[in-house]
Design a protein around this motif. Structure first.
Motif, PDB file in Angstrom:
ATOM      1  N   MET A   1       0.507  -1.224  -0.137  1.00  8.85           N
ATOM      2  CA  MET A   1      -0.231   0.332  -0.223  1.00  8.85           C
ATOM      3  C   MET A   1       0.775   1.122   0.171  1.00  8.85           C
ATOM      4  SD  MET A   1      -2.972  -0.591   2.557  1.00  8.85           S
ATOM      5  CE  MET A   1      -2.270  -1.999   3.665  1.00  8.85           C
ATOM      6  N   THR A   2       0.516   2.375  -0.744  1.00  3.70           N
ATOM      7  CA  THR A   2       0.968   3.600  -0.926  1.00  3.70           C
ATOM      8  C   THR A   2       1.125   4.419   0.150  1.00  3.70           C
ATOM      9  OG1 THR A   2      -0.727   4.611  -1.469  1.00  3.70           O
ATOM     10  CG2 THR A   2       0.863   3.317  -3.230  1.00  3.70           C
ATOM     11  N   PRO A   3       1.623   5.371   0.674  1.00  3.10           N
ATOM     12  CA  PRO A   3       1.409   5.616   1.869  1.00  3.10           C
ATOM     13  C   PRO A   3       0.337   6.797   2.299  1.00  3.10           C
ATOM     14  CG  PRO A   3       3.652   6.298   1.107  1.00  3.10           C
ATOM     15  CD  PRO A   3       3.165   5.419   0.438  1.00  3.10           C
TER      16      PRO A   3
ATOM     17  N   SER B   1      -7.288   5.816   4.257  1.00  2.00           N
ATOM     18  CA  SER B   1      -7.389   4.460   5.186  1.00  2.00           C
ATOM     19  C   SER B   1      -7.378   4.961   6.529  1.00  2.00           C
ATOM     20  CB  SER B   1      -6.968   3.132   4.931  1.00  2.00           C
ATOM     21  OG  SER B   1      -6.676   2.864   3.739  1.00  2.00           O
ATOM     22  N   LEU B   2      -7.010   5.437   6.780  1.00  2.00           N
ATOM     23  CA  LEU B   2      -6.482   5.651   8.211  1.00  2.00           C
ATOM     24  C   LEU B   2      -7.857   6.922   9.007  1.00  2.00           C
ATOM     25  CD1 LEU B   2      -3.150   5.208   9.560  1.00  2.00           C
ATOM     26  CD2 LEU B   2      -4.859   3.850  10.286  1.00  2.00           C
TER      27      LEU B   2
END
Length: 131
Positions: free
Chosen positions: A4-6, A12-13
Motif C-alpha cells: 500500500m502506498t503511504p 484509510s486511517l
C-alpha cells in the motif's frame, strides 16, 4: 505496508477514524454500545450446524435489550458513492448481507429465548438498517 502506498494508508486511517468518531457521537446509535445489556458481547462466536456441516459464526455485536429482544448487529464501513441515493445503497447492502444475517439469527434463536432482530450499522453515514 502490504504493497500500500503511504497516501492510501493515510486515507484509510482517516476513513477508519471517521467511522469510530461517528459511532462514538451518533446519538441515534448510542443504545447499540451500552455494555449493561444482558448477554452483551462483541465478536461473539457461535457454533452452528448446517446442511454443509459445522460452521463457526462471529457476530460483531450481540445483546438482549431491556425489552428482552435479542439484537445482532453487523458493522459495515461501506458508504454510498458521492451523489448516490442512500436509500438504494442501503437496500443493496441489506440484500447483499441478508443470507448471513438470517443465518446469525437462526443460530442465536437456538441459544437465546425471545425475539431476535438483526441490523446493519453504517457508522460512516450514521445509519442503522433493521431487517
Amino acid at each position: 505496508t502490504l504493497g500500500m502506498t503511504p497516501d492510501f494508508m493515510e486515507d484509510s486511517l482517516d476513513y477508519l477514524q471517521l467511522a469510530v468518531t461517528n459511532a462514538l457521537y451518533d446519538t441515534e446509535a448510542e443504545w447499540l454500545f451500552k455494555d449493561e445489556y444482558k448477554n452483551s458481547a462483541t465478536e461473539m462466536e457461535l457454533g452452528f450446524k448446517s446442511k454443509k456441516g459445522f460452521r463457526k459464526l462471529i457476530i460483531d455485536r450481540f445483546f438482549t435489550d431491556e425489552d428482552g429482544v435479542n439484537w445482532i448487529v453487523d458493522y459495515k464501513l461501506s458508504a454510498p458513492a458521492s451523489g448516490d441515493n442512500i436509500g438504494s445503497f442501503l437496500e443493496k447492502q441489506a440484500e447483499a448481507y441478508r443470507e448471513i444475517m438470517m443465518l446469525y439469527k437462526k443460530a442465536a434463536r437456538g441459544l437465546f429465548d425471545g425475539d431476535t432482530r438483526a441490523a446493519l450499522y453504517f457508522p460512516i453515514i450514521k445509519t442503522l438498517y433493521k431487517y
